[in-house]
Design an enzyme around this catalytic site. Structure first.
Site, PDB file in Angstrom:
ATOM      1  N   SER A 290       0.829  -1.202   0.000  1.00 11.54           N
ATOM      2  CA  SER A 290       0.000   0.000   0.000  1.00 11.54           C
ATOM      3  C   SER A 290       0.860   1.247   0.000  1.00 11.54           C
ATOM      4  O   SER A 290       1.987   1.245   0.509  1.00 11.54           O
ATOM      5  CB  SER A 290      -0.895   0.021   1.244  1.00 11.54           C
ATOM      6  OG  SER A 290      -0.126   0.247   2.422  1.00 11.54           O
ATOM      7  N   ASP A 291       0.330   2.319  -0.602  1.00 11.98           N
ATOM      8  CA  ASP A 291       0.932   3.618  -0.362  1.00 11.98           C
ATOM      9  C   ASP A 291       0.798   3.903   1.125  1.00 11.98           C
ATOM     10  O   ASP A 291      -0.083   3.363   1.806  1.00 11.98           O
ATOM     11  CB  ASP A 291       0.224   4.691  -1.195  1.00 11.98           C
ATOM     12  CG  ASP A 291       1.096   5.914  -1.419  1.00 11.98           C
ATOM     13  OD1 ASP A 291       2.087   6.100  -0.670  1.00 11.98           O
ATOM     14  OD2 ASP A 291       0.808   6.690  -2.339  1.00 11.98           O
ATOM     15  N   TRP A 292       1.640   4.762   1.644  1.00  7.97           N
ATOM     16  CA  TRP A 292       1.730   4.951   3.092  1.00  7.97           C
ATOM     17  C   TRP A 292       0.409   5.512   3.637  1.00  7.97           C
ATOM     18  O   TRP A 292       0.018   6.643   3.321  1.00  7.97           O
ATOM     19  CB  TRP A 292       2.894   5.872   3.413  1.00  7.97           C
ATOM     20  CG  TRP A 292       4.180   5.142   3.666  1.00  7.97           C
ATOM     21  CD1 TRP A 292       5.004   5.312   4.748  1.00  7.97           C
ATOM     22  CD2 TRP A 292       4.806   4.124   2.862  1.00  7.97           C
ATOM     23  NE1 TRP A 292       6.095   4.468   4.655  1.00  7.97           N
ATOM     24  CE2 TRP A 292       5.988   3.724   3.503  1.00  7.97           C
ATOM     25  CE3 TRP A 292       4.454   3.499   1.670  1.00  7.97           C
ATOM     26  CZ2 TRP A 292       6.835   2.740   3.013  1.00  7.97           C
ATOM     27  CZ3 TRP A 292       5.304   2.508   1.153  1.00  7.97           C
ATOM     28  CH2 TRP A 292       6.454   2.140   1.826  1.00  7.97           C
TER      29      TRP A 292
END
Length: 772
Positions: A290-292
């Site tokens: 995932s993106d942060w």
């Protein structure tokens, strides 16, 4: 389309509960295009395909090791591998298994150099690299960045960037990637992934998918859910997913899912995008991270294909319970862990990989210098990506005799003094990185996680001063006045302006009044005014481009730490400019139409409908008959070129069939026959000028039922004066195909395909036809 709040809730519920199997690349239940539900709605695709290593012998060997490793783990250890921790050392770090000697994977920004570290290099931005149109430099760039990441012991580089694809002209992050053409993006992604992974670092290609604006990219307490990018099936394949096929074909070991919703399902829990397209249709063998902060659910994310969550934030703490109670199968958990370890073994990071030497910026630590001679490459790319768009009466290159008295104006010419006094300028947060606003000095990169940490900056003023001194000339300068004094004896006035952009916000304008007034004010008093523009995206120039005293204009992009050196190489003719625009520069903002701005929607379930389909940038300008100021692919040189002898040869060892074979296994990157080269096209490029120079020959195809022309090849050739070189283009089955939304496959058409070769998307010198 818009949906009601209740309908959105129903979609979310169905996404959580649906458990549909039987999806395949070859089969479809649709009988006509109107039945395809991939616009505003995201059909569920379950279960997650297990990685199998069938793409290559290297992947197969990696999966054998990965399965052996995961078989030794207990439930808690498996879960720990899927958890990402944000530490003071790495931007993200997966869990470890100390008893088996595995320390986890360290993830670091970013796509243009390691952010927040010392003794690392600040490379040009992805948009600047694209303006080189040079495949060799793209590969060298990826390799050099990986050398630095590996030297610091980093396992995963958070790049390259293939999304945003530049749909929104004012988008805050368009500068991180190549621009709005899927073919150019794809070539750059493929070359970068190859360069990165040839050096043993895992490339994490991002952002998957449709992350085209910063406004409401994440859910908020005050407003509601994140923006939903609503994209139809054909547009998804032919525009936004297209470049990632190249990245996967090159072996990308990781893919990052994006923040926003996609057809009303969050990208990091969107089973259609991850299970259906990425892992089934495109055969992805690696892991999805995932993106942060991009993960918005537990069970739904795991079952939709998310493998690693970054960072933890407590979301993933109940995964053990989910597996125990059957909400997430043990097979899915095993696959999550196996995919991560397969990428680790695929890149042979178990074989003498350097120890991690990332350190917090404010903690004393040993010096680990990983820069090697990368400054030379950065300088070369900086010059190669510089685009000359105006050059009246051969104003450039400057000569010692005609540039003995040089006046320099503008805030972008020098590093502002206070920038050196604040260490947070070196790759800090999202608004305190290098070049953090318009008036903070020369702009070498944009803002946010895609920025970098320069060990130094060679400013334009510094480099020009050195050259003028060597030529026994003199300088006058004024960096901050809006209406500076021009001394009467000045031979050339250099005006430096810029246009900043960053992650977290979208731009409000493609111009700024102060900078435009500065150019006009200088030009009023200087008959030889040269404008240099550093820009994080499209920047309009209408208020002064036709001023007769503005004799030359340079789009200098975001060139990295060697900004001044690269520019001087162009200004004084050490290097003949060869950069070409990777986007269209319009005459007015309205020419971009509905994709000028990010979608503003204050509702709880905001919607952004991509109704333009594949028609963005030059495709839209061509369809609408809009005349640009500078077209896609445009760029001037100090020499001239002619084009001749177009040749089209069909490969005799492949079949030009209407349908791909259905008895061939899908491998990473999609159906393998899509990559078959069907035609070899060539043209002869002759240098008719007086100096050596490189020309970017561009191939455009007119594909029936598609835009009138689409980039499908480019070749950069260096040619000596009065000599010729051959530009070569290999056209694959995919290059000639369109996506059939009913059959759910790529198809060729029995038709005439127009073939055009030229110096830009509107300067087409040679024409022919392919008949299928």
């Amino acid at each position: 389309m818009r949906i009601s709040h209740s309908a959105a809730a129903l979609i979310t519920t169905n996404s959580l509960l649906a458990c549909v199997s039987g999806y395949s690349f070859e089969q479809s239940t649709y009988t006509n295009e109107s039945e395809v539900p991939f616009y505003g709605l995201s059909p569920p695709v379950y279960p997650t395909p297990e990685g199998n290593g069938k793409s290559s012998l290297a992947w197969a060997a990696a999966y054998v090791k990965a399965r052996e490793f995961v078989a030794q783990l207990d439930l808690e250890e498996k879960v720990n591998l899927t958890v990402g921790y944000q530490t003071s050392v790495c931007h993200g770090h997966t869990g470890s298994v100390p008893r088996l000697g595995f320390g986890g994977l360290c993830f670091e920004d970013g796509p243009s150099g390691i952010r927040g570290q010392d003794f690392v290099s600040a490379f040009p931005a992805g948009s600047h690299l694209a303006a080189t149109w040079d495949k060799n430099l793209m590969y060298a760039y990826g390799k050099a960045i990986a050398e630095e990441e590996k030297g610091k012991g980093v396992n995963v580089i958070l790049g390259p960037v293939g999304g945003p694809a530049g749909r929104v002209t004012r988008g805050g992050r368009v500068w991180e990637g190549p621009g709005p053409d899927p073919y150019l993006i794809g070539i750059q992604l493929g070359q970068l992934v190859t360069g990165i992974q040839d050096n043993g670092v895992i490339a994490c290609s991002k952002h998957w998918l449709f992350n085209e604006q910063e406004y409401r990219r994440l859910p908020t307490i005050n407003y509601g859910e994140a923006m939903s990018s609503n994209v139809d099936d054909l547009t998804m394949h032919e525009l936004y997913a297209w470049p990632f096929m190249n990245a996967l074909r090159a072996g990308s070991g990781a893919v990052m899912c994006s923040y926003q919703r996609a057809n009303n399902s969050y990208s990091c829990q969107n089973s259609k995008l991850m299970n259906g397209v990425l892992k089934t249709e495109l055969g992805f063998e690696g892991f999805v991270v995932s993106d942060w902060g991009g993960q918005q659910s537990g069970v739904a994310s795991a079952n939709a294909g998310l493998d690693v969550v970054m960072p933890w934030f407590g979301w993933w703490q109940n995964l053990t319970t989910m597996v125990t109670n059957g909400s997430v199968s043990i097979e899915r958990l095993d696959d999550m862990a196996t995919r991560q370890m397969a990428s680790y073994y695929f890149l042979k990071q178990d074989e003498k990989y350097p120890d991690l030497s990332i350190s917090p910026y404010n903690v004393q630590h040993p010096i680990i210098d990983v820069r090697d001679n990368h400054s030379q490459l950065i300088r070369e790319i900086g010059a190669a990506g510089t685009v000359l768009v105006k050059n009246t009466n051969k104003t450039l290159p400057l000569k010692a005799s005609t540039a003995r008295f040089v006046s320099i104006f503008g805030y972008d010419a020098e590093v502002k003094a206070e920038a050196w006094e604040d260490p947070t300028r070196y790759g800090g947060g999202y608004d305190v990185n290098w070049g953090w606003n318009t008036f903070n000095g020369t702009l070498i990169t944009g803002g946010g996680s895609g920025s970098n940490s320069p060990p130094y900056v060679v400013s334009p003023f510094q480099a020009i001063q050195q050259r003028v001194v060597a030529n026994k000339g003199m300088l006058r300068w004024d960096f901050f006045s809006g209406n500076p004094t021009v001394e009467a004896s000045t031979q050339v006035c250099l005006v430096f302006i810029n246009s900043y952009s960053s992650e977290s916000f979208d731009r409000l304008s493609l111009t700024d009044e102060f900078s435009d007034n500065l150019v006009n004010n200088v030009a009023t008093n200087c008959s030889n005014t040269v404008v240099v523009l550093h820009a994080a995206g499209t920047r309009l120039v209408e208020s002064w481009i036709d001023n007769e005293n503005v004799t030359a204009v340079i789009y200098a992009g975001l060139p990295g730490q060697e900004a001044g050196s690269s520019l001087v190489d162009i200004l004084f003719g050490d290097v003949t400019p060869s950069g070409k625009l990777s986007h269209t520069v319009a005459r007015k903002e309205e020419d971009y139409g509905e994709v000028l701005n990010s979608t503003i929607d204050y509702s709880a379930f905001p919607q952004s409908n991509f109704t333009e389909g594949v028609y963005i940038d030059y495709r839209a300008f061509d369809r609408n008959g809009t005349v640009p100021r500078f077209e896609f692919g445009f760029g001037l040189s100090y020499t001239t070129f002619t084009y001749s002898n177009i040749s089209i040869v069909q490969r005799d060892n492949v079949s030009v069939a209407e349908y791909p074979s259905k008895n061939i296994s899908i491998v990473q990157g999609g159906h393998p026959e899509l990559w078959d080269v069907l035609f070899e096209i060539s043209a002869v490029i002759t240098n008719t000028g007086e100096v050596a120079g490189a020309e970017v020959a561009q191939l455009y195809l007119g594909i029936p039922t598609a835009p009138v022309r689409q980039l499908r090849g480019f070749d950069k050739v260096m040619v000596q004066p009065e000599e010729a070189a051959t530009a070569l283009f290999e056209v694959t089955r995919r290059d000639l195909s369109t996506w059939d939304v009913v059959a759910q496959e790529w198809k060729l058409q029995k038709a005439n395909y127009t073939v055009s070769i030229g110096a830009s998307s509107r300067d087409l010198r040679l024409n022919s036809t392919i008949v299928l």
